[in-house]
Design an enzyme around this catalytic site. Structure first.
Site, PDB file in Angstrom:
ATOM      1  N   GLU A  20       0.838  -1.212   0.000  1.00 44.71           N
ATOM      2  CA  GLU A  20       0.000   0.000   0.000  1.00 44.71           C
ATOM      3  C   GLU A  20       0.868   1.255   0.000  1.00 44.71           C
ATOM      4  O   GLU A  20       2.070   1.190   0.233  1.00 44.71           O
ATOM      5  CB  GLU A  20      -0.882   0.024   1.264  1.00 44.71           C
ATOM      6  N   ARG A 103      -8.011   0.838  12.677  1.00 44.55           N
ATOM      7  CA  ARG A 103      -6.571   1.053  12.508  1.00 44.55           C
ATOM      8  C   ARG A 103      -6.356   2.101  11.432  1.00 44.55           C
ATOM      9  O   ARG A 103      -7.215   2.310  10.570  1.00 44.55           O
ATOM     10  CB  ARG A 103      -5.857  -0.238  12.102  1.00 44.55           C
ATOM     11  N   ASN A 105      -5.094   3.671   8.036  1.00 41.41           N
ATOM     12  CA  ASN A 105      -4.981   3.177   6.674  1.00 41.41           C
ATOM     13  C   ASN A 105      -4.254   4.257   5.852  1.00 41.41           C
ATOM     14  O   ASN A 105      -3.276   4.814   6.322  1.00 41.41           O
ATOM     15  CB  ASN A 105      -6.385   2.827   6.140  1.00 41.41           C
ATOM     16  N   ASN A 151      -9.397   5.839   2.426  1.00 40.79           N
ATOM     17  CA  ASN A 151      -8.416   5.509   1.392  1.00 40.79           C
ATOM     18  C   ASN A 151      -7.951   6.735   0.631  1.00 40.79           C
ATOM     19  O   ASN A 151      -7.610   7.738   1.215  1.00 40.79           O
ATOM     20  CB  ASN A 151      -8.975   4.398   0.487  1.00 40.79           C
ATOM     21  N   ASP A 199      -9.569   2.206  -4.280  1.00 41.60           N
ATOM     22  CA  ASP A 199      -8.675   2.185  -3.125  1.00 41.60           C
ATOM     23  C   ASP A 199      -7.793   3.439  -3.149  1.00 41.60           C
ATOM     24  O   ASP A 199      -8.306   4.547  -3.068  1.00 41.60           O
ATOM     25  CB  ASP A 199      -7.890   0.863  -3.162  1.00 41.60           C
TER      26      ASP A 199
HETATM   27 ZN    ZN Z   1      -5.753   1.680   0.413  1.00 39.62          ZN
END
Ligand code: ZN
Length: 294
Positions: A20, A103, A105, A151, A199
Site C-alpha cells: 500500500e 486502525r 490506513n 483511502n 482504493d
Molecule cells: Zn488503500
C-alpha cells in the site's frame, strides 16, 4: 469509444500481504511503500534494484516523507516519527484512537506540509473511522467522521480541492480544501464505480485521477470533470491497492498490490499478488509534498 489500455510489469517481487501507500522520494530517487499487515516499511531504488525494509511492530497504514529527511508513519492507533532506516521510531502527535475497533490506513501530505490520514473499521463493515490532520507541532484534528475504510487522497494543483475515497461508497468525493486551516467542506461525489472497490489514487499533471481498483486487476484514469474512465492500466494481480508517480521524470507509475482478502484458491491463481508493478502511461504526476515539522 474504447478506453486506452496500458500494461503493468513487475518492478519488484515481494509478495506483500497488503502492499500500500507508495510515495516517491525524488531527492533519493527511491520509492517508499508499506505492507500494512506485514507491518513493514519498504523502499526500492529502481535504477539499482536495491530493496530495503524495516519492521514497525504494528500494522502500518502509510509512510510519508519529511522535509527534514525523516519519515512519518500512521500505524495502528497513532502517529510516529522515524529515520529513513526505521531507527529512532517514536510516538508523535496528540491523538486518541480505539485500536480495537479501527486502525490507520491510507494517508498523504497536503500542499502545506501537514499529514491527512484516515482510519478504517477492522471488520470493514461499520462507519467508525475518521479522517485526521496531523500538524507539524503534533496537533491533531478530526476532519471527517463516519468513514468505513479511509483511502485515496489527492489534491488539485492549486491545492484548493481534495479528492477522497471511502472505499465501500464506491465513489470519489471532492471537497473544498482550506489551505490555511486544513478544513474541508462542500462534499460532492464526482465519480462512481461498479464491481470494484476504489482504493488508493494519484493525480496527474493534467488533473486526472488514477485510481487503484481493488478486486479489479487494474488502475483507472478518471476525468474528475465528467467522472468518466479515460484509460486503464492492466495489472496482473487482483487486489490493486494504490498508485504513485515516480522515476527521474515522474512519469513511471508504481502500483502496489496485495494477497490480503484472497481465498487460498484465489491466491494460488494469482501468483503475482503482493508484488510491486510499474507502468508507463505517457503522463507524469507532481512530486509528493513533504511533512513540515514546526
Ligand atoms: Zn488503500
Amino acid at each position: 469509444m474504447g478506453v486506452k489500455a496500458h500494461e503493468a510489469d513487475i518492478a519488484l517481487e515481494l509478495h506483500a500481504q497488503l502492499g500500500e501507500g507508495p510515495v516517491w522520494d525524488e531527492r533519493a530517487q527511491r520509492l517508499f511503500f508499506v505492507d500494512i499487515m506485514g507491518q513493514r516499511v519498504h523502499s526500492f531504488e529502481p535504477t539499482t534494484g536495491q530493496h530495503q525494509n524495516f519492521e514497525v511492530g504494528r500494522p502500518v497504514g502509510c509512510v510519508v516523507l519529511r522535509e527534514d529527511g525523516g519519515l512519518v508513519l500512521a500505524a495502528h492507533d497513532g502517529f510516529f516519527l522515524a529515520n529513513r532506516d526505521g531507527s529512532g521510531l517514536k510516538s508523535f502527535g496528540d491523538v486518541e484512537i480505539d485500536g480495537a475497533r479501527v486502525r490507520f490506513n491510507d494517508g498523504k501530505v497536503c500542499p502545506r506540509g501537514r499529514l491527512l490520514a484516515g482510519t478504517m473499521d477492522w471488520t470493514k463493515q461499520q462507519p467508525v473511522g475518521a479522517l485526521y490532520i496531523l500538524r507539524g507541532d503534533g496537533g491533531v484534528s478530526v476532519l471527517l467522521e463516519d468513514i468505513t475504510i479511509s483511502n485515496g487522497l489527492a489534491w488539485t494543483e492549486d491545492g484548493r480541492t481534495l479528492y477522497y475515497i471511502d472505499t465501500p461508497r464506491q465513489q470519489i468525493d471532492a471537497f473544498d480544501f482550506d489551505l490555511e486551516t486544513g478544513a474541508i467542506s462542500n462534499r460532492r461525489p464526482i465519480a462512481s464505480f461498479t464491481g470494484v472497490a476504489p482504493d488508493g489514487m494519484a493525480i496527474d499533471s493534467e488533473g486526472c485521477l488514477w485510481v487503484a481498483c481493488w478486486g479489479g486487476y487494474r488502475v483507472e484514469r478518471i476525468d474528475p470533470g465528467t467522472g468518466r474512465a479515460l484509460e486503464t492500466v492492466r495489472v496482473p494481480a487482483r487486489q490493486v491497492s494504490s498508485v504513485a508517480f515516480g522515476g527521474p521524470g515522474l512519469d513511471e507509475m508504481y502500483i502496489t498490490t496485495a494477497w490480503d482478502d484472497l481465498t487460498p484458491e484465489q491466491r494460488a491463481g494469482d501468483p503475482h499478488a503482493g508484488d510491486l508493478f510499474v507502468a508507463h502511461p505517457g503522463v507524469s504526476g507532481p512530486p509528493a509534498y513533504r511533512f513540515k515539522m514546526t
